[in-house]
Write an enzyme that holds these catalytic residues in place. Structure first.
Site, PDB file in Angstrom:
ATOM      1  N   THR A 167       0.828  -1.202   0.000  1.00 31.67           N
ATOM      2  CA  THR A 167       0.000   0.000   0.000  1.00 31.67           C
ATOM      3  C   THR A 167       0.870   1.262   0.000  1.00 31.67           C
ATOM      4  OG1 THR A 167      -1.609  -1.204   1.307  1.00 31.67           O
ATOM      5  CG2 THR A 167      -1.656   1.181   1.531  1.00 31.67           C
ATOM      6  N   ARG A 195     -13.250  -7.900  -1.161  1.00 34.81           N
ATOM      7  CA  ARG A 195     -12.538  -7.737   0.118  1.00 34.81           C
ATOM      8  C   ARG A 195     -11.997  -6.307   0.227  1.00 34.81           C
ATOM      9  NH1 ARG A 195      -7.290  -5.821   1.566  1.00 34.81           N
ATOM     10  NH2 ARG A 195      -6.695  -6.738   3.548  1.00 34.81           N
ATOM     11  N   VAL A 196     -12.178  -5.693   1.376  1.00 32.21           N
ATOM     12  CA  VAL A 196     -11.623  -4.362   1.629  1.00 32.21           C
ATOM     13  C   VAL A 196     -10.833  -4.428   2.929  1.00 32.21           C
ATOM     14  CG1 VAL A 196     -12.155  -1.935   2.080  1.00 32.21           C
ATOM     15  CG2 VAL A 196     -13.528  -3.217   0.424  1.00 32.21           C
ATOM     16  N   GLY A 197      -9.647  -3.847   2.928  1.00 30.48           N
ATOM     17  CA  GLY A 197      -8.807  -3.845   4.127  1.00 30.48           C
ATOM     18  C   GLY A 197      -8.901  -2.533   4.874  1.00 30.48           C
ATOM     19  N   ASP A 198      -7.830  -2.220   5.570  1.00 28.45           N
ATOM     20  CA  ASP A 198      -7.801  -1.015   6.411  1.00 28.45           C
ATOM     21  C   ASP A 198      -7.724   0.284   5.617  1.00 28.45           C
ATOM     22  OD1 ASP A 198      -5.097  -2.024   5.720  1.00 28.45           O
ATOM     23  OD2 ASP A 198      -4.490  -0.115   6.620  1.00 28.45           O
ATOM     24  N   THR A 218       0.082   0.892   6.861  1.00 26.92           N
ATOM     25  CA  THR A 218       0.287  -0.073   5.783  1.00 26.92           C
ATOM     26  C   THR A 218       0.549  -1.435   6.395  1.00 26.92           C
ATOM     27  OG1 THR A 218       1.860  -0.755   4.059  1.00 26.92           O
ATOM     28  CG2 THR A 218       2.707   0.751   5.700  1.00 26.92           C
ATOM     29  N   GLY A 219       0.254  -2.476   5.639  1.00 21.84           N
ATOM     30  CA  GLY A 219       0.495  -3.824   6.136  1.00 21.84           C
ATOM     31  C   GLY A 219      -0.747  -4.675   6.011  1.00 21.84           C
ATOM     32  N   GLY A 221      -4.156  -5.633   6.391  1.00 24.20           N
ATOM     33  CA  GLY A 221      -5.365  -4.878   6.726  1.00 24.20           C
ATOM     34  C   GLY A 221      -6.220  -5.559   7.772  1.00 24.20           C
TER      35      GLY A 221
HETATM   36  N1  GLY Z   1      -3.117  -2.524   4.014  1.00 18.86           N
HETATM   37  C1  GLY Z   1      -3.713  -2.825   2.792  1.00 18.86           C
HETATM   38  C2  GLY Z   1      -4.725  -3.857   2.818  1.00 18.86           C
HETATM   39  O1  GLY Z   1      -4.697  -4.730   3.670  1.00 18.86           O
HETATM   40  O2  GLY Z   1      -5.590  -3.848   1.958  1.00 18.86           O
END
Ligand code: GLY
Length: 316
Positions: A167, A195-198, A218-219, A221
């Site tokens: 990211t 799928r959606v992360g942080d 970052t990392g 999510g």
């Molecule tokens: N940090 C990015 C994600 O997990 O989508």
């Protein structure tokens, strides 16, 4: 005299030796682009958007043109931008035909009654607001669509879920003393469609408050969301911790509470920078008050608990 500040990152993960130089060079270019905007009097929002657009165009990163493919061989992009002066934000998720999701997030913030719009609705909004959509193939810079493997079984694999992505993000303080943050991502490799992360979630992937500081995460999510990483970092600064201590403490919490891997960049309201990660690398760049650009792929010093374990897990 007040000086602007900008910090960018290209993701917390294990960067292969052959890719280190490109990752660092891209961050340097992005930081300088944002810095030039800030010096010319542009606001922090303009600077972080401009910096992230540079990273979205660079196929080295998991954002925009270099994004990972999901299990259907598609690129689905997420982004957020947040204004520390007003606490206003705009976010988009799971968009497939937007070359610069960060600019769509900015449009959502500036021109839309809503704050967070996803999928085909976000693409329709982009067109409605005059943004030209791109061909999804234009976003496949990192891996050609021909290399896509058939869909995996329905279970989310632990190893894939735990793997940090790369990211991108930027935090800036402008000449007027306002903070802003921007984050953009293609998410995790082989992610489930939708799928959606942080990254696009306010407080998780990004947070900015002129009164306390700004942070971009970052990392992994799935871990970063659980501790509301960016808001936690900003709250730590509000509680009196230095920018570096806030970065270190939030990474310690990420490890101690959820065994998560990632990184964070922060700025406090005075423009002091903090940066931490518990992955082998975090590509970053920032511009010092004197105008010099500092770029690398290791934070220094790295004092984050859990880093040794992170190294062992991610290097395999
Ligand atoms: N940090 C990015 C994600 O997990 O989508």
């Amino acid at each position: 005299m007040r000086r602007p500040v900008i910090v960018v990152h290209g993701g917390a993960w294990h960067i292969a030796k052959a890719e280190l130089e490109a990752n660092i060079a891209g961050c340097r270019a992005a930081a300088l682009t944002g810095w030039e905007r800030l010096l010319s009097g542009a606001g922090a929002l303009d600077a972080v958007e401009a910096a992230v657009r540079v990273l979205e165009d660079d196929p080295s990163y998991d954002a925009g043109r270099g994004s990972y493919l999901n299990r259907l061989g598609q690129v689905q992009l997420d982004a957020i931008v947040m204004d520390g002066q007003t606490l206003d934000f705009g976010a988009v998720a799971a968009v497939e035909r937007v070359r610069h999701p960060i600019s769509l997030a900015r449009l959502v913030m500036a021109q839309c009654a809503h704050s967070f719009v996803v999928g085909p609705g976000a693409e329709a909004l982009a067109e409605h607001l005059g943004m030209e959509l791109c061909d999804p193939a234009d976003l496949m810079g990192k891996q050609d669509a021909g290399s896509w493997a058939p869909p995996l079984p329905t279970e989310v694999s632990d190893t894939v879920a735990a793997r940090p992505g790369d990211t991108v993000g930027a935090v800036a303080l402008d000449l007027a003393g306002h903070l802003a943050v921007a984050t953009s991502t293609g998410g995790t490799p082989d992610k489930w469609p939708g799928r959606v992360g942080d990254s696009p979630l306010v407080g998780c992937g990004a947070y900015a408050d002129d009164a306390a500081g700004a942070a971009a995460a970052t990392g992994s999510g799935e871990s970063l969301m659980r501790i509301v990483t960016s808001k936690t970092a900003v709250d730590l600064m509000a509680a009196g911790h230095s920018a570096q201590a806030a970065a270190d403490l939030v990474l310690a919490r990420l490890w101690d509470r959820v065994r998560g891997y990632g990184g964070v960049i922060v700025i406090d309201p005075a423009g002091t920078i903090g940066l931490a990660h518990n992955t082998p690398n975090l590509a970053y760049a920032y511009v010092t008050r004197g105008g010099g650009v500092v770029a690398g792929a290791e934070a220094s010093p790295i004092s984050t608990p859990g880093r040794a374990a992170g190294l062992a897990a991610v290097m395999v």
